[in-house]
Design a protein around this motif. Sequence first.
Motif, PDB file in Angstrom:
ATOM      1  N   ASP A   1      19.374  -5.539  -2.775  1.00  0.00           N
ATOM      2  CA  ASP A   1      17.973  -5.345  -3.130  1.00  0.00           C
ATOM      3  C   ASP A   1      17.170  -6.469  -2.484  1.00  0.00           C
ATOM      4  O   ASP A   1      17.319  -7.641  -2.847  1.00  0.00           O
ATOM      5  CB  ASP A   1      17.805  -5.372  -4.651  1.00  0.00           C
ATOM      6  CG  ASP A   1      16.397  -4.968  -5.093  1.00  0.00           C
ATOM      7  OD1 ASP A   1      15.447  -5.208  -4.323  1.00  0.00           O
ATOM      8  OD2 ASP A   1      16.262  -4.425  -6.202  1.00  0.00           O
TER       9      ASP A   1
ATOM     10  N   LYS B   1      14.583   5.686  -0.832  1.00  0.00           N
ATOM     11  CA  LYS B   1      14.119   4.306  -0.982  1.00  0.00           C
ATOM     12  C   LYS B   1      14.895   3.323  -0.108  1.00  0.00           C
ATOM     13  O   LYS B   1      14.550   2.142  -0.046  1.00  0.00           O
ATOM     14  CB  LYS B   1      14.218   3.879  -2.448  1.00  0.00           C
ATOM     15  CG  LYS B   1      13.253   4.628  -3.365  1.00  0.00           C
ATOM     16  CD  LYS B   1      13.299   4.080  -4.775  1.00  0.00           C
ATOM     17  CE  LYS B   1      12.286   4.790  -5.673  1.00  0.00           C
ATOM     18  NZ  LYS B   1      12.308   4.245  -7.053  1.00  0.00           N
TER      19      LYS B   1
ATOM     20  N   LYS C   1      15.885   1.233   2.956  1.00  0.00           N
ATOM     21  CA  LYS C   1      15.108   0.727   4.089  1.00  0.00           C
ATOM     22  C   LYS C   1      15.947   0.625   5.364  1.00  0.00           C
ATOM     23  O   LYS C   1      15.456   0.865   6.460  1.00  0.00           O
ATOM     24  CB  LYS C   1      14.536  -0.656   3.746  1.00  0.00           C
ATOM     25  CG  LYS C   1      13.590  -0.658   2.552  1.00  0.00           C
ATOM     26  CD  LYS C   1      12.347   0.174   2.824  1.00  0.00           C
ATOM     27  CE  LYS C   1      11.376   0.098   1.647  1.00  0.00           C
ATOM     28  NZ  LYS C   1      10.197   0.966   1.855  1.00  0.00           N
ATOM     29  N   HIS C   2      17.199   0.227   5.211  1.00  0.00           N
ATOM     30  CA  HIS C   2      18.077   0.063   6.367  1.00  0.00           C
ATOM     31  C   HIS C   2      19.480   0.518   5.990  1.00  0.00           C
ATOM     32  O   HIS C   2      19.922   0.335   4.851  1.00  0.00           O
ATOM     33  CB  HIS C   2      18.136  -1.399   6.827  1.00  0.00           C
ATOM     34  CG  HIS C   2      16.799  -2.009   7.098  1.00  0.00           C
ATOM     35  ND1 HIS C   2      16.075  -1.755   8.240  1.00  0.00           N
ATOM     36  CD2 HIS C   2      16.048  -2.867   6.358  1.00  0.00           C
ATOM     37  CE1 HIS C   2      14.942  -2.426   8.198  1.00  0.00           C
ATOM     38  NE2 HIS C   2      14.899  -3.105   7.070  1.00  0.00           N
TER      39      HIS C   2
ATOM     40  N   LYS D   1      15.874   7.130   7.344  1.00  0.00           N
ATOM     41  CA  LYS D   1      15.913   5.973   8.236  1.00  0.00           C
ATOM     42  C   LYS D   1      17.008   6.150   9.281  1.00  0.00           C
ATOM     43  O   LYS D   1      18.000   6.843   9.050  1.00  0.00           O
ATOM     44  CB  LYS D   1      16.171   4.686   7.441  1.00  0.00           C
ATOM     45  CG  LYS D   1      15.119   4.384   6.378  1.00  0.00           C
ATOM     46  CD  LYS D   1      13.761   4.116   7.000  1.00  0.00           C
ATOM     47  CE  LYS D   1      12.733   3.787   5.924  1.00  0.00           C
ATOM     48  NZ  LYS D   1      11.399   3.545   6.501  1.00  0.00           N
TER      49      LYS D   1
END
Length: 467
Positions: free
Chosen positions: A3, A42, A44-45, A218
């Motif tokens: 996180d 949610k 991101k990577h 992503k």
Amino acid sequence: MVDLHNGMLFDEKVLTTPDDPSLGVIKGVKKILETNNIHASKLKHIIHGTTLVANAIIQRRGSKVALITSQGFRDIQEIGTESRYDTYDLFMKMPAPLVTRRWRFEVPERIGPDGQVITILDESKVIDVARAIASSDVDAIAVSLLHSYQNPNHERRIREILQHESPDIIVCISSDVMPEIGEYERTSTTICNAYVLPAFTRYLARLTNRFHEMGVNKDLYLMLSDGGTVHESTAAIYPIRLVQSGPAGGVQAAAAINKITDNEDNQGNILCFDMGGTTAKACLVEDGKPMHANEFEVARIFRGKKGSGIPLKIPVIEMIEIGAGGGSIAHLDNLGLIQVGPESAGADPGPACYGLGGQKATVTDADLILGYLAADNFLGGDIQLDIEASKTVVKNTIASPLGLSVVDAAWAIHETVNESMGQAAAIHALEKAKRITDYTMIPIGGAGPVHACNIALKLNLSLLICP
């Protein structure tokens, strides 16, 4: 999973799915998201490390490849550098070439070491070769010409002709894969890239499609052998650069862990000990930076013997194979001595304690008998281990033939593995003019922490950090 807002780390582990490794990856990602109530959108990577490339070469599960090379260099795979890893062994074995002689083709052309054209490429011969390959079941073609790193024009023209004659065939040219001096290593690297590319691109396509179906929007990044990351589109062209992808990620993680650990004794010197299911590897990290190399060998005939494998010219984190893994099979040699590996039970059927039909004693079975693993808390309790099955296979294959109790036989397996790994790690440090006692051990991999303490004691290490 981390996180980025609060730095919290989440982890899960699932069994490998050998028939389709992407299923195991997706299962693990779904599990960690569901456990922590996080929606896939949610994320991101996503960075993925894999041993798929190395395993495909080691297990010879790649595609059928043809080689096109300069006239007179058809047998470069066997000739190599003419060096011998065992000078006095009259029956020395070398890895079988990935491309059989039937599918190696020579074309008249020659480029000099300065990049000047000595002999013009015979395009009519290339067309004949292209048509012969087109009518076969070859999946990929490796093109490696003499001195093409100085002048790639002939290789590029060959690729154009091949793609015109067979639009769907995969073509890898050495001036793209590894534009460096060294005909043998460059050819070997290009062949390996072509050998794994079809299977790897299919795997990558399945994986990315399943991520998109989950709601992940992503791009996927993959871990390189040198510890960096690369976009999925580049990885799909040069999969050979991912041959050490999985272990490299572990080393980078170990170096990061050491940076946040309050430790003044080792001045940033780490012995990263990675023990997985098939092998164990070690890497020395100095001042927080792993040692790097520009050469690597895969699929060695003999563990620890440089020159007995297939050479690759790629940037890698320098790791040496020092022993067996948790799934490695224990057996008795002709002298009645316990040997462990290199054969492995893998994930299917796996160790006998998995209850999937394994009939041979493995390191994991020995660890379970000795109490290093909890039968009711493996993978956080997701898998119940069968200790009686472990006792049965250890008794039948090791204990009874040697006249030992099951516990003594299990300890013998455990000690055999630990002793060989400890010696190999110490020798590796000596070869680098380092003292192993100056390093702090950080174990990674599924079986690393299980064996770390005993190996650290054998090496007389003062500190061990287990994340």
